[in-house]
Design an enzyme around this catalytic site. Structure first.
Site, PDB file in Angstrom:
ATOM      1  N   SER A 152      -5.439   4.265  -3.423  1.00 62.97           N
ATOM      2  CA  SER A 152      -5.245   3.273  -2.367  1.00 62.97           C
ATOM      3  C   SER A 152      -4.631   3.948  -1.160  1.00 62.97           C
ATOM      4  CB  SER A 152      -4.343   2.127  -2.849  1.00 62.97           C
ATOM      5  OG  SER A 152      -3.074   2.629  -3.231  1.00 62.97           O
ATOM      6  N   PHE A 154      -3.628   3.131   3.390  1.00 64.73           N
ATOM      7  CA  PHE A 154      -3.084   2.183   4.354  1.00 64.73           C
ATOM      8  C   PHE A 154      -4.074   1.064   4.649  1.00 64.73           C
ATOM      9  CE2 PHE A 154      -1.898   0.810   8.658  1.00 64.73           C
ATOM     10  CZ  PHE A 154      -0.546   0.598   8.475  1.00 64.73           C
ATOM     11  N   PHE A 155      -5.363   1.400   4.704  1.00 61.41           N
ATOM     12  CA  PHE A 155      -6.377   0.426   5.089  1.00 61.41           C
ATOM     13  C   PHE A 155      -7.277  -0.007   3.940  1.00 61.41           C
ATOM     14  CE2 PHE A 155      -6.644   1.499   9.897  1.00 61.41           C
ATOM     15  CZ  PHE A 155      -5.543   0.690  10.111  1.00 61.41           C
ATOM     16  N   GLY A 156      -7.338   0.771   2.867  1.00 60.16           N
ATOM     17  CA  GLY A 156      -8.304   0.444   1.834  1.00 60.16           C
ATOM     18  C   GLY A 156      -7.883   0.916   0.464  1.00 60.16           C
ATOM     19  N   GLU A 157      -8.693   0.570  -0.518  1.00 59.77           N
ATOM     20  CA  GLU A 157      -8.456   0.973  -1.890  1.00 59.77           C
ATOM     21  C   GLU A 157      -9.773   1.382  -2.526  1.00 59.77           C
ATOM     22  OE1 GLU A 157      -6.774  -2.512  -3.654  1.00 59.77           O
ATOM     23  OE2 GLU A 157      -8.723  -3.507  -3.902  1.00 59.77           O
ATOM     24  N   VAL A 158      -9.680   2.215  -3.558  1.00 55.18           N
ATOM     25  CA  VAL A 158     -10.854   2.681  -4.287  1.00 55.18           C
ATOM     26  C   VAL A 158     -10.714   2.235  -5.732  1.00 55.18           C
ATOM     27  CG1 VAL A 158     -12.251   4.660  -4.952  1.00 55.18           C
ATOM     28  CG2 VAL A 158     -11.045   4.677  -2.760  1.00 55.18           C
ATOM     29  N   LYS A 183     -15.227   1.710  -2.634  1.00 50.29           N
ATOM     30  CA  LYS A 183     -14.188   1.677  -1.608  1.00 50.29           C
ATOM     31  C   LYS A 183     -14.296   0.381  -0.823  1.00 50.29           C
ATOM     32  CE  LYS A 183     -11.956   4.712   1.745  1.00 50.29           C
ATOM     33  NZ  LYS A 183     -11.977   6.060   2.366  1.00 50.29           N
ATOM     34  N   ASP A 319      -9.560  16.769   8.567  1.00 52.70           N
ATOM     35  CA  ASP A 319      -8.441  16.520   7.651  1.00 52.70           C
ATOM     36  C   ASP A 319      -8.629  17.304   6.359  1.00 52.70           C
ATOM     37  OD1 ASP A 319      -6.099  15.523   6.690  1.00 52.70           O
ATOM     38  OD2 ASP A 319      -6.809  13.481   6.363  1.00 52.70           O
TER      39      ASP A 319
END
Length: 488
Positions: A152, A154-158, A183, A319
């Protein structure tokens, strides 16, 4: 006329020298006391001095011109050499390797909403010009999403999921299920979160498939009437590579040893070499209960392969770090998370430069990214060098003795990461090239791959052949993922 005047001056000098030898000093001095003669002597000497200075300046200018010409010629040769390497790597007949580099992208990124070909700039800078390819639309009824979270942010989760597919159209056929990672946004009512999933989906469609890049399987979008966007990608069993190295540090087998004649030299300059058993067909053990130097070399080579593929699109990762590299149970890796979080200003391990601007993972960022926010293949190369430090130190934090807020100043002062404990000296010499402050002098990812191929072909031929054979199998397996979106 000028030559005649020069000749006359030389005659004067010779005459005065002869007179100095023939007559006594007193006689010569009395002779030169004549103001007219003394003035002529001074003028002659001054003009000759100026003439000599003029000649020296001309010689200096010629030398500078030659140096500039040779420098430009060398740069052109290096660029031509780089182009030749790229052509060689993209030509299967010349390269004599598997066809894993010739897999076509699943979306023609040169013709989507573009008056100018998108290859002129990285596709993640042109995300608004891409459209979702409807071939990747998946019927949500065929997707089961577990409550088990794989990760997980800040904006999403898997989450873990299962995608269903029948093998044929007959009623008696069994239902096959494929393990996938799904996702989704944390809050589907937040427009920016949904937009992030949408953009990442378009980006992964455009990137296509490579055995060292996390592959998209499909997506559920608002076009199908879904209340939220779902991105379905490969399920990679073993999580991120950084965590794996940290967990297996206690069982690590160091295959880097000093040469037998090393006792003749001071320990600080004793040469290191690899201790591989080249009689074994499989240098790498696929068991996840083992970790050795061969594995570190394999992971490093695979990351370079994947980044070379991204650079060829082109796509800038922005990144790159071991936390964003996933590991399969057969010890192949997948590069994931293509830096879109920076566009949406996600905090966490990122920092804001001087309190404003886009967030950055400072310990992995090239100086020009911190200063100007300019991300290129060469800034990814810097990050790759830091990732290799993580690799050969078995997960140590880069600049561990420096606080997040001081990393930038520490780097711009010229401080480099030290040689990791399990790193070959030749590898470290290459890593230092990745950290050149002038980005133009950093090698391309094609050069990085070439370095590993040369390095391994000399020290571990079987290891290189095993890696390439495994990647070929992974490419074939990835190509079969298309069946899950093309069959009903």
């Amino acid at each position: 006329m000028c030559l005649k005047m020069r000749y006359e001056r030389i005659k004067y000098i010779l005459l005065f020298s002869l007179m100095h030898l023939v007559y006594s000093n007193s006689t010569f001095e009395s002779f030169t006391e004549n103001p007219h003669i003394s003035s002529q002597i001074s003028n002659v000497l001054y003009m000759d001095q100026m003439f000599i200075i003029y000649i020296l300046i001309c010689i200096l200018l010629i030398l500078i011109s030659v140096i500039v010409y040779l420098s430009k010629r060398y740069s052109q040769q290096m660029m031509q050499s780089s182009d030749n390497i790229t052509n060689r790597r993209s030509n299967p007949e010349v390269r004599n390797k598997s066809n894993i580099y010739d897999l076509p992208p699943l979306l023609d990124v040169t013709s989507v909403n573009e008056e100018t070909p998108i290859v002129k700039r990285p596709i993640n800078e042109r995300i608004e010009n891409l459209e979702f390819d409807p071939r990747f639309e998946i019927d949500q009824a065929k997707l089961e999403i577990s409550e088990d979270k794989l990760g997980s942010g800040f904006f999403g989760e898997v989450c873990y999921g299962l995608l269903s597919m029948r093998t044929s159209n007959t009623e008696t056929d069994t239902l096959q299920k494929l393990s996938v990672a799904v996702k989704q946004s944390n809050d589907p009512t937040q427009e920016n979160q949904e937009k992030m999933i949408e953009d990442e989906t378009k980006l992964m469609c455009a990137i296509g498939r490579n055995p060292n890049i996390l592959a998209i399987i499909g997506a559920v979008t608002a076009n199908s009437g879904s209340a939220r966007n779902l991105l379905i990608v490969e399920f990679v069993e073993c999580g991120d590579l950084l965590k794996f190295l940290e967990e297996k540090k206690s069982i690590f087998k160091d295959e880097l040893v000093y040469e037998k004649n090393g006792y003749l030299l001071p320990k600080s300059i004793r040469r290191k070499t690899y201790m591989f058993n080249e009689n074994e067909d499989d240098v790498i053990e696929e068991s996840l209960d083992s970790l050795c130097t061969s594995d570190l070399l394999s992971f490093s080579y695979q990351i370079a392969e994947g980044m070379e593929y991204l650079a060829s699109i082109p796509c800038v990762h922005r990144d790159l770090a071991l936390r964003n590299v996933l590991l399969n149970k057969n010890k192949t890796i997948r590069i994931a998370d293509f830096g879109l979080a920076r566009k949406y200003q996600v905090d966490g391990y990122y920092r804001i430069t001087k309190g404003v601007g886009t967030p950055m993972p400072a310990r992995w960022m090239a100086p020009e990214v911190m200063r100007e926010g300019k991300c290129t293949e060469k800034s990814d190369v810097w990050s790759y060098g830091v990732s290799l430090y993580e690799m050969f130190s078995l997960g140590e934090l880069p600049y561990s003795n420096v606080s997040n807020s001081d990393v930038f100043e520490h780097v711009v002062q010229g401080n480099q990461l030290p040689m990791p404990q399990y790193c070959h000296p030749k590898m470290y010499d290459r890593m230092k090239q990745f950290w050149n402050f002038d980005a133009t002098f950093r090698p391309s990812f094609s050069k990085c791959v070439e370095f590993f191929e040369e390095h391994l072909s000399v020290s571990a031929t079987n290891l290189l052949e095993q890696i390439q054979k495994t990647l070929k199998s992974e490419a074939e397996r990835q190509s079969k993922l298309e069946d899950w979106i093309r069959r009903d």
